[in-house]
Motif scaffolding. Sequence first.
Motif, PDB file in Angstrom:
ATOM      1  N   THR A   1     117.194  29.956  41.081  1.00 48.99           N
ATOM      2  CA  THR A   1     115.402  29.740  41.757  1.00 48.99           C
ATOM      3  C   THR A   1     115.713  29.382  43.294  1.00 48.99           C
TER       4      THR A   1
ATOM      5  N   GLU B   1     110.609  32.331  39.928  1.00 53.78           N
ATOM      6  CA  GLU B   1     112.130  33.118  39.166  1.00 53.78           C
ATOM      7  C   GLU B   1     112.948  33.945  39.564  1.00 53.78           C
TER       8      GLU B   1
ATOM      9  N   TYR C   1     113.808  37.598  43.902  1.00 51.92           N
ATOM     10  CA  TYR C   1     113.164  37.283  43.416  1.00 51.92           C
ATOM     11  C   TYR C   1     111.750  38.720  41.946  1.00 51.92           C
TER      12      TYR C   1
ATOM     13  N   SER D   1     106.988  31.458  38.970  1.00 53.16           N
ATOM     14  CA  SER D   1     107.343  30.442  37.867  1.00 53.16           C
ATOM     15  C   SER D   1     106.062  29.345  38.086  1.00 53.16           C
ATOM     16  N   ALA D   2     106.253  28.340  39.103  1.00 47.02           N
ATOM     17  CA  ALA D   2     105.223  27.316  38.864  1.00 47.02           C
ATOM     18  C   ALA D   2     104.817  27.586  39.878  1.00 47.02           C
TER      19      ALA D   2
ATOM     20  N   LYS E   1     112.813  25.984  34.095  1.00 45.73           N
ATOM     21  CA  LYS E   1     112.220  26.379  33.544  1.00 45.73           C
ATOM     22  C   LYS E   1     112.346  28.634  34.213  1.00 45.73           C
ATOM     23  N   ALA E   2     112.019  28.292  35.692  1.00 41.91           N
ATOM     24  CA  ALA E   2     112.333  29.102  35.961  1.00 41.91           C
ATOM     25  C   ALA E   2     114.233  29.271  35.789  1.00 41.91           C
TER      26      ALA E   2
ATOM     27  N   ASP F   1     114.383  30.868  32.540  1.00 42.04           N
ATOM     28  CA  ASP F   1     114.151  32.090  32.736  1.00 42.04           C
ATOM     29  C   ASP F   1     114.934  33.518  33.209  1.00 42.04           C
ATOM     30  N   TYR F   2     116.058  33.095  34.469  1.00 39.62           N
ATOM     31  CA  TYR F   2     116.466  34.112  34.479  1.00 39.62           C
ATOM     32  C   TYR F   2     116.453  35.340  33.967  1.00 39.62           C
TER      33      TYR F   2
ATOM     34  N   TRP G   1     102.622  35.387  46.405  1.00 36.49           N
ATOM     35  CA  TRP G   1     102.359  34.222  45.215  1.00 36.49           C
ATOM     36  C   TRP G   1     102.500  32.415  45.817  1.00 36.49           C
TER      37      TRP G   1
END
Length: 184
Positions: A19, A32, A53, A57-58, A75-76, A79-80, A102
């Motif tokens: 990430t 992510e 990319y 993610s956040a 989390k990122a 979620d990869y 983003w």
Amino acid sequence: MNGEIMKRSPTTVYTYAETRIYEFKNAYFVIEECQQGQILNPAHGSQQLASDYAALSAALRTDCSAGEMGAAVAKALADYDSRAHPYGEYDLKARNKAISSWVGARGMMDLEKNSRQVQLIQDLLKNSLTIFPYDNCIAQPWYGPMEDRAITLPGTASCADIGEAVCQAFTLCTYHPERKENRG
């Protein structure tokens, strides 16, 4: 299903997840990532492809807690490669537009000149996390990771420990010499 995120490729042997986190305009943006390619070809074999990319993610305030940062990073990483990047593999203009949107930048030049970046790689084979602060054209005439300043954690590190290490890595990062944005 045991709570694991479904990866896009049933044939890839995943050896790492990664990430990126940008600090831009008084916020952190956790990105992510995924394997390159909107459609993965099983004929490529089981080797993991280079990352790209995939999504924001956040977004966190720069005064977030270490636990919040660590949870966002975890989390990122989890979620990869759970989704493809939203632009063509070779469409650099669309890629740059997506990334800029983003984080709310006017374009990639705005983002690169007015941000700091940290990269985090989770080595799934060694069960470790390595956090790379980025130099933005201060120590070298390019934008890239400072491998000699990398911070390594065990894969069992807590979210708070990960967040603290990310925050420490940001203190090692450099801003571009032509930075125009004010931090405050």
